[in-house]
Write a protein that holds these residues in place. Sequence first.
Motif, PDB file in Angstrom:
ATOM      1  N   PRO A 287     -54.952  58.894  77.804  1.00  0.00           N
ATOM      2  CA  PRO A 287     -53.655  59.522  77.518  1.00  0.00           C
ATOM      3  C   PRO A 287     -53.386  60.750  78.380  1.00  0.00           C
ATOM      4  N   ILE A 288     -54.435  61.452  78.798  1.00  0.00           N
ATOM      5  CA  ILE A 288     -54.252  62.615  79.673  1.00  0.00           C
ATOM      6  C   ILE A 288     -53.728  62.157  81.027  1.00  0.00           C
ATOM      7  N   ARG A 289     -54.369  61.132  81.586  1.00  0.00           N
ATOM      8  CA  ARG A 289     -53.901  60.612  82.877  1.00  0.00           C
ATOM      9  C   ARG A 289     -52.455  60.127  82.766  1.00  0.00           C
ATOM     10  N   PHE A 290     -52.173  59.361  81.717  1.00  0.00           N
ATOM     11  CA  PHE A 290     -50.824  58.833  81.534  1.00  0.00           C
ATOM     12  C   PHE A 290     -49.816  59.979  81.453  1.00  0.00           C
ATOM     13  N   PHE A 291     -50.158  61.006  80.708  1.00  0.00           N
ATOM     14  CA  PHE A 291     -49.279  62.170  80.585  1.00  0.00           C
ATOM     15  C   PHE A 291     -49.045  62.822  81.943  1.00  0.00           C
ATOM     16  N   LEU A 292     -50.094  63.001  82.734  1.00  0.00           N
ATOM     17  CA  LEU A 292     -49.991  63.737  83.992  1.00  0.00           C
ATOM     18  C   LEU A 292     -49.187  63.002  85.054  1.00  0.00           C
ATOM     19  N   ILE A 293     -49.025  61.682  84.921  1.00  0.00           N
ATOM     20  CA  ILE A 293     -48.199  60.937  85.883  1.00  0.00           C
ATOM     21  C   ILE A 293     -46.885  60.481  85.253  1.00  0.00           C
ATOM     22  N   SER A 294     -46.640  60.878  84.002  1.00  0.00           N
ATOM     23  CA  SER A 294     -45.459  60.377  83.289  1.00  0.00           C
ATOM     24  C   SER A 294     -44.160  60.990  83.783  1.00  0.00           C
ATOM     25  N   GLY A 295     -44.222  62.175  84.364  1.00  0.00           N
ATOM     26  CA  GLY A 295     -43.031  62.809  84.922  1.00  0.00           C
ATOM     27  C   GLY A 295     -43.120  62.826  86.439  1.00  0.00           C
ATOM     28  N   HIS A 296     -42.013  63.133  87.107  1.00  0.00           N
ATOM     29  CA  HIS A 296     -42.056  63.244  88.562  1.00  0.00           C
ATOM     30  C   HIS A 296     -42.982  64.386  88.958  1.00  0.00           C
ATOM     31  N   TYR A 297     -43.796  64.154  89.961  1.00  0.00           N
ATOM     32  CA  TYR A 297     -44.870  65.107  90.273  1.00  0.00           C
ATOM     33  C   TYR A 297     -44.365  66.499  90.655  1.00  0.00           C
ATOM     34  N   LYS A 305     -48.742  68.662  71.601  1.00  0.00           N
ATOM     35  CA  LYS A 305     -49.510  67.704  70.804  1.00  0.00           C
ATOM     36  C   LYS A 305     -48.700  66.426  70.606  1.00  0.00           C
ATOM     37  N   GLU A 306     -47.399  66.582  70.376  1.00  0.00           N
ATOM     38  CA  GLU A 306     -46.532  65.432  70.145  1.00  0.00           C
ATOM     39  C   GLU A 306     -46.430  64.564  71.406  1.00  0.00           C
ATOM     40  N   VAL A 307     -46.377  65.202  72.576  1.00  0.00           N
ATOM     41  CA  VAL A 307     -46.267  64.452  73.828  1.00  0.00           C
ATOM     42  C   VAL A 307     -47.520  63.631  74.077  1.00  0.00           C
ATOM     43  N   ILE A 308     -48.695  64.224  73.863  1.00  0.00           N
ATOM     44  CA  ILE A 308     -49.928  63.483  74.120  1.00  0.00           C
ATOM     45  C   ILE A 308     -50.098  62.349  73.111  1.00  0.00           C
ATOM     46  N   GLU A 309     -49.624  62.544  71.893  1.00  0.00           N
ATOM     47  CA  GLU A 309     -49.666  61.461  70.903  1.00  0.00           C
ATOM     48  C   GLU A 309     -48.709  60.338  71.292  1.00  0.00           C
ATOM     49  N   SER A 310     -47.569  60.715  71.864  1.00  0.00           N
ATOM     50  CA  SER A 310     -46.620  59.712  72.353  1.00  0.00           C
ATOM     51  C   SER A 310     -47.226  58.913  73.499  1.00  0.00           C
ATOM     52  N   CYS A 311     -48.010  59.568  74.343  1.00  0.00           N
ATOM     53  CA  CYS A 311     -48.682  58.873  75.439  1.00  0.00           C
ATOM     54  C   CYS A 311     -49.699  57.876  74.894  1.00  0.00           C
ATOM     55  N   GLN A 312     -50.409  58.257  73.837  1.00  0.00           N
ATOM     56  CA  GLN A 312     -51.341  57.327  73.187  1.00  0.00           C
ATOM     57  C   GLN A 312     -50.609  56.075  72.698  1.00  0.00           C
ATOM     58  N   ALA A 313     -49.461  56.303  72.051  1.00  0.00           N
ATOM     59  CA  ALA A 313     -48.690  55.180  71.506  1.00  0.00           C
ATOM     60  C   ALA A 313     -48.154  54.289  72.629  1.00  0.00           C
ATOM     61  N   SER A 314     -47.717  54.903  73.734  1.00  0.00           N
ATOM     62  CA  SER A 314     -47.198  54.125  74.859  1.00  0.00           C
ATOM     63  C   SER A 314     -48.283  53.242  75.462  1.00  0.00           C
ATOM     64  N   LEU A 315     -49.463  53.798  75.619  1.00  0.00           N
ATOM     65  CA  LEU A 315     -50.571  53.012  76.155  1.00  0.00           C
ATOM     66  C   LEU A 315     -50.932  51.873  75.216  1.00  0.00           C
ATOM     67  N   GLU A 316     -50.881  52.136  73.921  1.00  0.00           N
ATOM     68  CA  GLU A 316     -51.215  51.094  72.953  1.00  0.00           C
ATOM     69  C   GLU A 316     -50.247  49.922  73.070  1.00  0.00           C
ATOM     70  N   ARG A 317     -48.966  50.217  73.333  1.00  0.00           N
ATOM     71  CA  ARG A 317     -47.984  49.144  73.500  1.00  0.00           C
ATOM     72  C   ARG A 317     -48.317  48.293  74.724  1.00  0.00           C
ATOM     73  N   LEU A 318     -48.746  48.954  75.799  1.00  0.00           N
ATOM     74  CA  LEU A 318     -49.097  48.207  77.008  1.00  0.00           C
ATOM     75  C   LEU A 318     -50.363  47.383  76.804  1.00  0.00           C
ATOM     76  N   TYR A 319     -51.341  47.954  76.122  1.00  0.00           N
ATOM     77  CA  TYR A 319     -52.566  47.193  75.823  1.00  0.00           C
ATOM     78  C   TYR A 319     -52.249  45.967  74.971  1.00  0.00           C
ATOM     79  N   THR A 320     -51.398  46.157  73.958  1.00  0.00           N
ATOM     80  CA  THR A 320     -51.032  45.039  73.081  1.00  0.00           C
ATOM     81  C   THR A 320     -50.316  43.945  73.860  1.00  0.00           C
ATOM     82  N   CYS A 321     -49.408  44.364  74.734  1.00  0.00           N
ATOM     83  CA  CYS A 321     -48.695  43.392  75.567  1.00  0.00           C
ATOM     84  C   CYS A 321     -49.672  42.585  76.419  1.00  0.00           C
ATOM     85  N   ARG A 322     -50.621  43.294  77.031  1.00  0.00           N
ATOM     86  CA  ARG A 322     -51.563  42.593  77.917  1.00  0.00           C
ATOM     87  C   ARG A 322     -52.486  41.658  77.129  1.00  0.00           C
TER      88      ARG A 322
END
Length: 460
Positions: A287-297, A305-322
């Motif tokens: 989730p840290i990596r996802f957060f650090l590339i989630s916006g334009h560099y 805390k809410e943003v990093i939790e949102s990144c966790q949820a976003s990754l979970e959606r991608l894992y579930t899809c795969r």
Amino acid sequence: MKIFNTLTRQKEEFIPMKPGEYRIYVCGPTVYNYIHVGNARPVCVFDTLRRYLEFLGNKVLYVSNITDIDDKIIKKANEEGTTYDVIARRYEAEYFADCRGLNVKPATVHPRATEHISQILQITQDLIDKGHAYVAPNGDVYFRTKTDPGYGKLSHQPLEELEAGARISVGELKEDPMDFAVWKASKPGEPAWDSPYGPGRPGWHIECSAMARTHLGDTIDLHCGGVDLVFPHHENEIAQSECANGCTFARYWMHNGFLNIDNRKMSKSLNNFFTVRDVAQQVGYEPIRFFLISGHYRTPLNYTKEVIESCQASLERLYTCRDNLDFAIQNASGQGNELQQKAVQAKEKFIAAMDDDLNTADAIAAVFEFAREINTLSASQTKESLCSAAETFDQLTDVLGILYNRKKDDIPQQVKDLVEERTKVRKEKNWARADAIRDELASLGYAVEDTPAGPKIVKK
């Protein structure tokens, strides 16, 4: 691909000197403590750039240095009653541990400053011989800033403004307040190396000039780092390198924006200082990596805390899809081929975003749009179409450096056997046994979902 060149303040076509080969230098850590989340931003951003260039079929010579001698390292060693190299090796190892956790590829070379003393002394002597540096009476060596007519071109600050903020500290024997140290004469109790100017150690800026020249040549394609390094570090690097080498140092410069914590600048005094290790212990590295590339560099990034939790949820959606895609491939029975075209479109959108100054935010959006198409269409597709979608999905997420914690088929054989038995007894309408098997699966930490394509095993 176009990137924003800090030197010219505009987007430019990113064209290497040698077709198909990019020579990139990224400023690495000063190893005296664990890296914080802000330090990790350039590490992840420029790792993503490298992955993208390689995805396009290029060779990338990627150099990221280790500053293993510095005032902070010496101070830490004195506090702990040990030597600088003990501190440097300890936190270098911790840095690489964090890099592995963040799925950052090792550089082509990770040069250490202390292993390049001869090269540092050579470039120092080159500067002295050309009149761009001088030896002070105490053995310090300083760069003569006013001998470089281009000084200030990276930070876009007129020399007069830079001069207004310059000063000579107690103990410094500069000719001019704007001059900066290339070689520092040793002080009592400090580590030192022999030199023609007396025992001492390298200045901060000169080490990067020497290591870039050693491993990438006099002129490199791209120099990267955080925006906080534009001045004075990178400004001084350009001055030293171009005056010593007599040619352009770096053709392009990229700098990532600051990281804020709850909309405030991260600092120890505000008690909002988070190391990568601390955050990873709470949420994991991905989730840290996802957060650090989630916006334009280039834009500031705000950590909450809410943003990093949102990144966790976003990754979970991608894992579930795969995972669902794997299940669909195993049970493919449809006739549709729409996902093949959707895969082509997703890759085109992804490339367009990344070609536009490494716009990872839009690239991630293209991946999520593709994930929605997969979730909608997978039950009706042919195996060929599904495999095409999986290949593209894996390519794009690999460029971003995410979904690296995917576990292949790790379902125990006992669970598979129970699900197979459940399918059999359901056909026989032995509902009591089927329910008992469901309970047994639950006790093992698994559930089974009945889908049109067959039973799907889910880890609870």
